[in-house]
Design an enzyme around this catalytic site. Structure first.
Site, mmCIF file in Angstrom:
data_model
loop_
_atom_site.group_PDB
_atom_site.id
_atom_site.type_symbol
_atom_site.label_atom_id
_atom_site.label_comp_id
_atom_site.label_asym_id
_atom_site.label_seq_id
_atom_site.Cartn_x
_atom_site.Cartn_y
_atom_site.Cartn_z
ATOM 1 N N GLU A 22 21.529 -8.464 102.589
ATOM 2 C CA GLU A 22 21.373 -7.398 101.576
ATOM 3 C C GLU A 22 21.039 -6.073 102.246
ATOM 4 O OE1 GLU A 22 21.746 -6.563 98.628
ATOM 5 O OE2 GLU A 22 21.653 -8.265 97.243
ATOM 6 N N ASN A 157 19.660 -4.085 90.567
ATOM 7 C CA ASN A 157 20.767 -3.994 91.511
ATOM 8 C C ASN A 157 21.616 -2.755 91.248
ATOM 9 O OD1 ASN A 157 20.927 -6.050 93.571
ATOM 10 N ND2 ASN A 157 21.195 -7.558 91.949
ATOM 11 N N ASP A 204 26.228 -6.549 92.128
ATOM 12 C CA ASP A 204 25.055 -6.650 92.994
ATOM 13 C C ASP A 204 24.812 -5.256 93.570
ATOM 14 O OD1 ASP A 204 23.134 -7.407 95.026
ATOM 15 O OD2 ASP A 204 23.813 -9.458 94.772
#
Length: 297
Positions: A22, A157, A204
């Site tokens: 991430e 997100n 995301d």
């Protein structure tokens, strides 16, 4: 600003096998991409174009981070709060550890055009948190205090800003709708939905290019989708892993796209069917990203 469909070509795969890759960002001073493996408690650095990879172990899960005007220090959104983290010594200097319900941690974050770090929360245990949408989106101010921009969030997100910084984009992945907001020193207002995601390809992480187009990682969708500011789909960039987590532009000309992925939640059979899950993928594009913003220490 041009709103034509961009082109992206896969040029490199970095086999890191992140549990939950991430928060990828381009560090222009270091000439490197940096990103976190949240569940693996790791921080990666990939020098480009040498492709030299350096990985360090972290003391806590790191949801996201901000570059600062000190080359050896980032602002870390660790699971329990915000801290200055020294990339050389590993020292942690806590700035703000807000009281929050059990079962809630910091997650996706980014730096706005004015150099303020914003990070959202994720509800990992709804029973402990008192509900599946007990999270907030918080802005870390220069004095170390937090401004709550949004509340009632399940998984924060897709946080990014338009090139002029006046529009903020964000989603609660559990609700699968990307919203645009008017944004400024007072906060975020005027929520308007621009995109609804199917349940098998939710939004995301996200970034914006210099033309104002949104590049959105699609968890479960094996892709990064590219949209006009109003949400209209322009292009789909295939990614050779199912759970796509975060894109970021970088490289000397800001024309490369780095994309993180994850194998979170996959058993042995599912991982075998998705063998590149957790790797970092690099694309050459005909787009240009935005120069990285930094937080002043």
């Amino acid at each position: 600003m041009s709103q034509t469909a961009p082109i992206a070509r896969l040029i490199a795969t970095i086999p890191v096998g992140d549990h939950l890759g991430e928060g990828v960002a381009w560090d222009d001073r270091a000439g490197a991409f940096r990103w976190t493996d949240i569940e693996g408690k790791r921080l990666h650095r990939l020098d480009w174009p040498s492709q030299t990879l350096t990985t360090v172990a972290l003391p806590h899960r790191l949801g996201s981070f901000a570059l600062t005007d000190a080359d050896d220090t980032i602002i870390a959104a660790f699971e329990q709060g915000f801290a200055r983290y020294n990339l050389v010594s590993g020292a942690v200097d806590w700035i703000n550890r807000p009281l929050r319900p059990a079962g809630v941690r910091l997650n996706d974050g980014d730096t706005d055009r004015a150099g303020r770090f914003v990070a959202g929360e994720m509800v990992e245990d709804a029973a402990a948190a008192g509900g599946a949408h007990a999270g907030n989106l918080c802005r870390l101010e220069a004095d170390g205090q937090l401004t709550i921009l949004l509340n009632g969030i399940g998984i924060s997100n897709a946080l990014c800003w338009s090139p002029d910084g006046a529009t903020m984009y964000h989603t609660d992945s559990r609700r699968a709708i990307v919203h645009a907001y008017d944004y400024g020193p007072q906060g975020a207002s005027g929520a308007r939905p621009i995109l609804t995601c199917p349940p098998d390809s939710v939004a995301d992480g996200a970034t914006v290019d210099a033309a104002g187009r949104l590049w959105i990682a699609r968890w479960g969708g094996s892709a990064v989708s590219v949209h006009k500011p109003d949400g209209t789909l322009l292009a789909t960039v295939p990614v050779p892993a199912a759970q796509v987590t975060c894109p970021a532009f970088g490289g000397a000309a800001l024309d490369m796209l780095a994309v993180t992925t994850a194998w979170l939640g996959k058993d042995a059979a599912a991982r075998s069917a998705d063998p590149q899950a957790g790797h970092l993928f690099l694309y050459q594009t005909d787009a240009t990203g935005m120069a990285p913003a930094r937080v002043a220490l």
